[in-house]
Motif scaffolding. Sequence first.
Motif, PDB file in Angstrom:
ATOM      1  N   GLY A 124       0.797  -1.227   0.000  1.00 20.89           N
ATOM      2  CA  GLY A 124       0.000   0.000   0.000  1.00 20.89           C
ATOM      3  C   GLY A 124       0.822   1.266   0.000  1.00 20.89           C
ATOM      4  O   GLY A 124       0.506   2.218  -0.704  1.00 20.89           O
ATOM      5  N   GLU A 125       1.915   1.295   0.799  1.00 21.44           N
ATOM      6  CA  GLU A 125       2.715   2.509   0.899  1.00 21.44           C
ATOM      7  C   GLU A 125       4.072   2.183   1.495  1.00 21.44           C
ATOM      8  O   GLU A 125       4.178   1.357   2.414  1.00 21.44           O
ATOM      9  CB  GLU A 125       1.999   3.550   1.766  1.00 21.44           C
ATOM     10  N   VAL A 126       5.119   2.811   0.979  1.00 23.25           N
ATOM     11  CA  VAL A 126       6.456   2.711   1.560  1.00 23.25           C
ATOM     12  C   VAL A 126       6.616   3.862   2.538  1.00 23.25           C
ATOM     13  O   VAL A 126       6.680   5.026   2.129  1.00 23.25           O
ATOM     14  CB  VAL A 126       7.542   2.756   0.467  1.00 23.25           C
ATOM     15  N   ARG A 127       6.681   3.529   3.851  1.00 26.08           N
ATOM     16  CA  ARG A 127       6.692   4.565   4.873  1.00 26.08           C
ATOM     17  C   ARG A 127       8.045   4.703   5.577  1.00 26.08           C
ATOM     18  O   ARG A 127       8.297   5.719   6.222  1.00 26.08           O
ATOM     19  CB  ARG A 127       5.620   4.275   5.923  1.00 26.08           C
ATOM     20  N   ASP A 128       8.876   3.663   5.542  1.00 24.75           N
ATOM     21  CA  ASP A 128      10.149   3.714   6.256  1.00 24.75           C
ATOM     22  C   ASP A 128      11.225   3.031   5.435  1.00 24.75           C
ATOM     23  O   ASP A 128      10.960   2.401   4.409  1.00 24.75           O
ATOM     24  CB  ASP A 128      10.023   3.080   7.638  1.00 24.75           C
ATOM     25  N   SER A 129      12.462   3.161   5.913  1.00 21.76           N
ATOM     26  CA  SER A 129      13.595   2.612   5.179  1.00 21.76           C
ATOM     27  C   SER A 129      13.560   1.092   5.135  1.00 21.76           C
ATOM     28  O   SER A 129      13.977   0.483   4.139  1.00 21.76           O
ATOM     29  CB  SER A 129      14.898   3.093   5.824  1.00 21.76           C
ATOM     30  N   GLU A 130      13.063   0.449   6.191  1.00 23.09           N
ATOM     31  CA  GLU A 130      13.020  -1.014   6.209  1.00 23.09           C
ATOM     32  C   GLU A 130      12.075  -1.543   5.147  1.00 23.09           C
ATOM     33  O   GLU A 130      12.406  -2.486   4.411  1.00 23.09           O
ATOM     34  CB  GLU A 130      12.597  -1.505   7.599  1.00 23.09           C
ATOM     35  N   THR A 131      10.876  -0.940   5.040  1.00 16.99           N
ATOM     36  CA  THR A 131       9.921  -1.370   4.016  1.00 16.99           C
ATOM     37  C   THR A 131      10.466  -1.093   2.620  1.00 16.99           C
ATOM     38  O   THR A 131      10.300  -1.903   1.705  1.00 16.99           O
ATOM     39  CB  THR A 131       8.573  -0.648   4.202  1.00 16.99           C
ATOM     40  N   ALA A 132      11.139   0.052   2.440  1.00 23.13           N
ATOM     41  CA  ALA A 132      11.720   0.379   1.134  1.00 23.13           C
ATOM     42  C   ALA A 132      12.771  -0.648   0.729  1.00 23.13           C
ATOM     43  O   ALA A 132      12.797  -1.122  -0.411  1.00 23.13           O
ATOM     44  CB  ALA A 132      12.330   1.777   1.175  1.00 23.13           C
ATOM     45  N   GLU A 133      13.630  -1.021   1.666  1.00 23.93           N
ATOM     46  CA  GLU A 133      14.677  -1.986   1.349  1.00 23.93           C
ATOM     47  C   GLU A 133      14.091  -3.357   1.049  1.00 23.93           C
ATOM     48  O   GLU A 133      14.532  -4.054   0.125  1.00 23.93           O
ATOM     49  CB  GLU A 133      15.667  -2.066   2.513  1.00 23.93           C
ATOM     50  N   LEU A 134      13.079  -3.771   1.812  1.00 23.71           N
ATOM     51  CA  LEU A 134      12.439  -5.063   1.557  1.00 23.71           C
ATOM     52  C   LEU A 134      11.762  -5.080   0.194  1.00 23.71           C
ATOM     53  O   LEU A 134      11.822  -6.083  -0.527  1.00 23.71           O
ATOM     54  CB  LEU A 134      11.420  -5.363   2.661  1.00 23.71           C
ATOM     55  N   ALA A 135      11.087  -3.980  -0.174  1.00 25.22           N
ATOM     56  CA  ALA A 135      10.417  -3.919  -1.471  1.00 25.22           C
ATOM     57  C   ALA A 135      11.429  -3.990  -2.604  1.00 25.22           C
ATOM     58  O   ALA A 135      11.208  -4.672  -3.619  1.00 25.22           O
ATOM     59  CB  ALA A 135       9.586  -2.637  -1.566  1.00 25.22           C
ATOM     60  N   LEU A 136      12.567  -3.308  -2.447  1.00 26.36           N
ATOM     61  CA  LEU A 136      13.599  -3.339  -3.481  1.00 26.36           C
ATOM     62  C   LEU A 136      14.209  -4.735  -3.616  1.00 26.36           C
ATOM     63  O   LEU A 136      14.434  -5.231  -4.723  1.00 26.36           O
ATOM     64  CB  LEU A 136      14.685  -2.314  -3.154  1.00 26.36           C
ATOM     65  N   LYS A 137      14.455  -5.384  -2.484  1.00 29.26           N
ATOM     66  CA  LYS A 137      15.025  -6.727  -2.540  1.00 29.26           C
ATOM     67  C   LYS A 137      14.029  -7.735  -3.114  1.00 29.26           C
ATOM     68  O   LYS A 137      14.424  -8.659  -3.840  1.00 29.26           O
ATOM     69  CB  LYS A 137      15.473  -7.156  -1.144  1.00 29.26           C
ATOM     70  N   ALA A 138      12.741  -7.547  -2.804  1.00 25.73           N
ATOM     71  CA  ALA A 138      11.724  -8.435  -3.374  1.00 25.73           C
ATOM     72  C   ALA A 138      11.664  -8.275  -4.884  1.00 25.73           C
ATOM     73  O   ALA A 138      11.503  -9.257  -5.622  1.00 25.73           O
ATOM     74  CB  ALA A 138      10.359  -8.134  -2.745  1.00 25.73           C
ATOM     75  N   ALA A 139      11.796  -7.044  -5.363  1.00 22.03           N
ATOM     76  CA  ALA A 139      11.798  -6.814  -6.806  1.00 22.03           C
ATOM     77  C   ALA A 139      13.045  -7.382  -7.455  1.00 22.03           C
ATOM     78  O   ALA A 139      13.016  -7.817  -8.607  1.00 22.03           O
ATOM     79  CB  ALA A 139      11.696  -5.313  -7.084  1.00 22.03           C
ATOM     80  N   LEU A 140      14.147  -7.403  -6.697  1.00 20.43           N
ATOM     81  CA  LEU A 140      15.408  -7.894  -7.243  1.00 20.43           C
ATOM     82  C   LEU A 140      15.464  -9.414  -7.284  1.00 20.43           C
ATOM     83  O   LEU A 140      16.229  -9.987  -8.068  1.00 20.43           O
ATOM     84  CB  LEU A 140      16.565  -7.346  -6.399  1.00 20.43           C
ATOM     85  N   THR A 141      14.645 -10.066  -6.459  1.00 27.15           N
ATOM     86  CA  THR A 141      14.698 -11.530  -6.350  1.00 27.15           C
ATOM     87  C   THR A 141      13.577 -12.226  -7.096  1.00 27.15           C
ATOM     88  O   THR A 141      13.208 -13.355  -6.750  1.00 27.15           O
ATOM     89  CB  THR A 141      14.666 -11.947  -4.867  1.00 27.15           C
TER      90      THR A 141
END
Length: 684
Positions: free
Chosen positions: A436-453
Amino acid sequence: MILPRPRVNHGVRPADVDTVSSTTPGPAGAAPGAAARAFVPSQAARKRLGDVLVSTGLLTPEQLETALSAQTSSTGPRRRLGQVVVDLGLASERDVAECLASLLGLELIDLSKIVPAPDVVKLLPRQVAERVRVLVLDRTPAGGVVIAAADPTNVLALDDVRLYTRSSDLKMYVATESQIRDQLNRAWSLGQDSASVEAIVDDVEDDEEGAAAAPSGGVSVDDAPIVKLVNQILADAVRLRASDIHVEVQRDVMRVRYRVDGLLRDVMNAPRRIAGSAISRIKIMSGLDIAERRVPQDGRTRFSVEGMAVDARVSTLPSLHGEKVVIRLLTRGDAVPGLDSLGFEPEQLAAFRTALNVPQGLVLITGPTGSGKTNTLYSAIAEIRTPDKNIVTLEDPVEVQLPGITQVGVNDKQGMTFSRGLRSILRQDPDIILVGEVRDSETAELALKAALTGHLVLTTLHTNSAVAALTRLVDMGAEPFLVASSLTAAVAQRLVRRPCASCLETYRPDDVTLAMLGMTPADLGRTLPHRGAGCPECGGTGYKGRTAVYEVLSVDSTMRQVLIKDPSEGAVGAQARAVGMATLRASAIEKARRGETTFEEAARVTHSDSGGTHACPACERRVEPDMVVCPWCAVTLDRGHCQNCARQLDPDWKVCPWCRTQAEHTGAHHPLEGLPPTGPDLPL
C-alpha cells in the motif's frame, strides 16, 4: 423558467413495435387516456422506431435485428426497443430520444439547462415519477401541466400523471431517462427538500445520547426518523458522486458536507441536538461501539442505493463539540475502471503496461493524498491478474475487495506492520506483490530486494514527481545500486476536474494563469479552449467528473547509470528530459488544449511542478528557475549571484565583496557582449 414551444401534432404516428399513443390532450371532461385512444392513424401511416433509427444512420439493419432479437429473448418485464439499443451500446441515450421525439412530432428538451421548482416537481409523488419516468416542469395558465417524459407512448403513465396532478391538459416534451432521474434526485435532495428534512428532524426526540438511533415500541428501524435522515445523507452522496461524507458537530449545528470532484460542498446544517443520534446510527451501521466516544474508531459498512450496493469505510474522531465522522465511499471490486479510461496519454499507457508485463521489478506510483494512486494500483492489478499468478496485497486498510487475489490488512496495534507483513508475504510464494505505501527505510529496502529476487512489486510513495520518487528511495537509506537494479518505472499523478458538458463555453485564459503555466497568449493558437459556465447539472461549479494526468518515467540502462553515478534530483531530471518524458504540467496543458480540463485546473493541480513557470525575457521559452543562461538563445538569466564566485549578491551591490567582480543587475544581455572585467586586480 423559459421552455421551448412544443410543436403541435394532430396526427401522431404510432411508434411501432411498442405501444403508441397520442400526447395531445383530449377535450375537457374526457376520461383519462381518452385523448390517447382518440387518435389512431391508419396502418399505412405507421412507422416504427426501429425504422427511424435505421433511416437516420444510427443503426444498421443488422444491428436493428440484433436489438429486436435481444428484446424478444430477454426474460422478465418487456423492455422498450430504445432501452435495448442503449443497453447494447448501439446508440446513445440522447440519440434514441431524438429519434423518438422526431417520430412522435414532439420536441426534445435538455433538462440540464432547466431548474424546475421543487414544489412543482413534487406534484407527482417521487415513487410514481420514478416508476413512469416523468418529470413535472411547470404549470400552464389554463390549469394544465408541462411534463418531460422518457417514454411518451406509455398510456398508463400519462393516466397516472393526470390522476395525481388533477389535470387533463398535458404539454409534453421528450427527455432522456438519466436527466429525468437526476432532476428527481435533485428535487428530493437534502439541499432542495428542506421541508422534508425539517419534518424528519422534528420527529427526532431531544436525545444527546443517541437512543433515537435504536427505535423501540414496535417502530420499524427503517421508519425511524433518524434512520431516514442518515439513509438520505448516504443516498444523496452516492447520487452526487461524492467520495467522502463529513458529519461534523459544531457549537450550534450538525454540519454535513460532501467531497465532490475533490472539493468539499456544504449540503445541510441540522440542529445540534440530533447529532448524537445521527452519529450513533452511523456507528451501528458500521459495527462500532456507540458507548465509546473518547477514542477514534474505524469500521466498514455496506448499504444499498437504488438497488446498487455501496461499500464504505467509516472513521470517527473525538473533537471539541462532539465526534466527527468521515465516511469514505469506496469503489467496488467489480467497478474498478480499466487503465484505458484513467487518463494516460497513449505513450504513457504503453510505457506503464510494459512495466507491468515484466516478470520482476519495482513500479512506484507517487502523488499526494487524494490523487488517485490507489485507483491506479487496483486498475493495474485488475488488468494483470490471471489464474496462474499468485497476487498478494498489503494495505492499510484494504479499501477495494478484488476477487481472485489475497488481500492483507496492516494492524500496527497487533504488530502487523508493513515490514513484518512484507517479510511474511515473501514466504507465501508470490508472483506479484502490492504494498500500500512505503513509509520507512526497512519497508523500502524489503520492497527493493523483493523486486530484485524475482517478484513484481507495486507500491506508492508520497513525492511530487516521478523524478523525486527515484531520489526519495536513496534519501530513505536505500543503496543507489539497489534502486537502479530494482526500479522499473515511476509514475506520478494528479486528478483534474473535467468541464461540465452541459454548460460548455469558449473562453480565453487570463495572463496570470498563462504565466503560471509558462505560456503566452500566442501559445493558445487560433482555437479557444472550453470551460463550464455553471449550471444545475454541475452545481454551478462548471466542472463535473475528474480525470488523471500522469508523468511516467521508465528506468532504462542509461537512467540506471545516472542513478549509480549521481542519484540527485537534478541529474535524474536532466536525463528524464533528455529522453522526452512528459511532465505532469505538460500532460495537464495538453488535456486543457483538448478540452478535457481547463488551464486554471492545470495550474492549480500541478502547482508543485513549478519548473516550467519561468520564461526567458528574450525568447519567452520555458526555463528552469535555477538556470543562469537560457539554453535556447544564450541570454543571461541570473542576476542574484556573482558570475565569478557564484555567491549570492544583494540587489544594491555594485561589486562582489568576495572576489571584487563587478555586479550586473540590469536587463538580460547576451553573455558574449559587454562582459565586465573579472579578477582580483579590479580596482574598487
